[in-house]
Scaffold this motif. Structure first.
Motif, PDB file in Angstrom:
ATOM      1  N   VAL A  66       0.038  -7.357  -7.414  1.00 18.38           N
ATOM      2  CA  VAL A  66       0.938  -6.481  -9.450  1.00 18.38           C
ATOM      3  C   VAL A  66      -0.366  -4.642  -9.534  1.00 18.38           C
ATOM      4  CG1 VAL A  66       0.004  -5.888 -11.533  1.00 18.38           C
ATOM      5  CG2 VAL A  66       0.667  -8.743 -11.004  1.00 18.38           C
ATOM      6  N   ALA A  67       0.477  -3.967  -9.423  1.00 19.10           N
ATOM      7  CA  ALA A  67      -0.517  -2.985  -9.354  1.00 19.10           C
ATOM      8  C   ALA A  67      -0.506  -2.561 -11.114  1.00 19.10           C
ATOM      9  CB  ALA A  67       0.801  -1.489  -8.604  1.00 19.10           C
TER      10      ALA A  67
ATOM     11  N   ASN B 133      -7.755  -6.825  -3.621  1.00 14.93           N
ATOM     12  CA  ASN B 133      -7.152  -5.943  -4.786  1.00 14.93           C
ATOM     13  C   ASN B 133      -8.169  -4.323  -3.924  1.00 14.93           C
ATOM     14  OD1 ASN B 133     -10.320  -5.020  -6.072  1.00 14.93           O
ATOM     15  ND2 ASN B 133     -10.673  -6.832  -5.813  1.00 14.93           N
ATOM     16  N   ARG B 134      -7.532  -3.036  -4.446  1.00 18.56           N
ATOM     17  CA  ARG B 134      -8.152  -1.595  -4.351  1.00 18.56           C
ATOM     18  C   ARG B 134      -7.697  -1.058  -5.467  1.00 18.56           C
ATOM     19  NH1 ARG B 134      -3.988  -1.510   0.514  1.00 18.56           N
ATOM     20  NH2 ARG B 134      -4.853  -3.135   2.542  1.00 18.56           N
TER      21      ARG B 134
ATOM     22  N   ALA C 174       0.259  -9.217   1.577  1.00 23.14           N
ATOM     23  CA  ALA C 174       1.026  -8.368   1.742  1.00 23.14           C
ATOM     24  C   ALA C 174       0.061  -7.139   1.529  1.00 23.14           C
ATOM     25  CB  ALA C 174       1.758  -8.817   0.415  1.00 23.14           C
ATOM     26  N   MET C 175      -0.102  -7.067   0.818  1.00 17.38           N
ATOM     27  CA  MET C 175      -1.249  -5.345   0.313  1.00 17.38           C
ATOM     28  C   MET C 175      -1.340  -5.002   2.002  1.00 17.38           C
ATOM     29  SD  MET C 175      -3.589  -5.652  -2.678  1.00 17.38           S
ATOM     30  CE  MET C 175      -5.208  -5.667  -2.044  1.00 17.38           C
ATOM     31  N   THR C 176      -1.977  -5.437   3.075  1.00 21.36           N
ATOM     32  CA  THR C 176      -2.835  -4.537   3.811  1.00 21.36           C
ATOM     33  C   THR C 176      -1.474  -4.513   4.952  1.00 21.36           C
ATOM     34  OG1 THR C 176      -4.971  -5.587   3.270  1.00 21.36           O
ATOM     35  CG2 THR C 176      -3.946  -5.125   5.925  1.00 21.36           C
TER      36      THR C 176
ATOM     37  N   THR D 251       2.338  -1.244   8.035  1.00 14.59           N
ATOM     38  CA  THR D 251       4.063  -1.195   8.137  1.00 14.59           C
ATOM     39  C   THR D 251       4.174   0.143   7.727  1.00 14.59           C
ATOM     40  OG1 THR D 251       4.749  -2.816   7.827  1.00 14.59           O
ATOM     41  CG2 THR D 251       6.357  -1.272   7.606  1.00 14.59           C
ATOM     42  N   VAL D 252       3.809   0.974   7.506  1.00 16.95           N
ATOM     43  CA  VAL D 252       4.603   2.492   7.088  1.00 16.95           C
ATOM     44  C   VAL D 252       3.089   3.091   8.359  1.00 16.95           C
ATOM     45  CG1 VAL D 252       3.873   4.088   5.288  1.00 16.95           C
ATOM     46  CG2 VAL D 252       5.120   1.711   4.368  1.00 16.95           C
TER      47      VAL D 252
END
Length: 101
Positions: free
Chosen positions: A3-4, A34-35, A83-85, A90-91
């Motif tokens: 969630v952002a 989190n970030r 998934a956040m990392t 991947t990008v």
């Protein structure tokens, strides 16, 4: 899920940094990955635990403001962790390939 979200105090004037920092403190204390950047805080975990943190962050804003704006974007993908990392990696991998070519 990832969630952002962004919580913004309304009705308190132009200085919102202190209120926003209280919300970010809640997120960081949750122990979930989190970030925080200039526009959103991103948090990852199970639905109930992530939404509980979003509510607590919103409550932190409402403790010092009469009104709160909440913007939320979610990526719900059961069974996936980190998934956040992984998404960013991947990008970055594709960008590195572009630099090689």
């Amino acid at each position: 899920m990832i969630v952002a979200f962004s919580v913004t105090p309304l009705g308190t004037g132009d200085e919102i940094g202190q209120a926003v920092s209280a919300a970010v403190r809640v997120v960081r204390a949750s122990g979930l990955p989190n970030r925080t950047d200039a526009m959103f805080t991103t948090i990852e975990g199970e639905w109930d635990e992530v939404m509980a943190v979003v509510k607590q962050a919103t409550d932190a804003i409402l403790a010092v403001a009469p009104r709160c704006s909440l913007v939320l974007k979610a990526d719900i993908r059961p069974g996936v962790t980190d998934a956040m990392t992984a998404k960013v990696a991947t990008v970055e991998r594709y960008l590195a390939e572009d630099r090689k070519n």
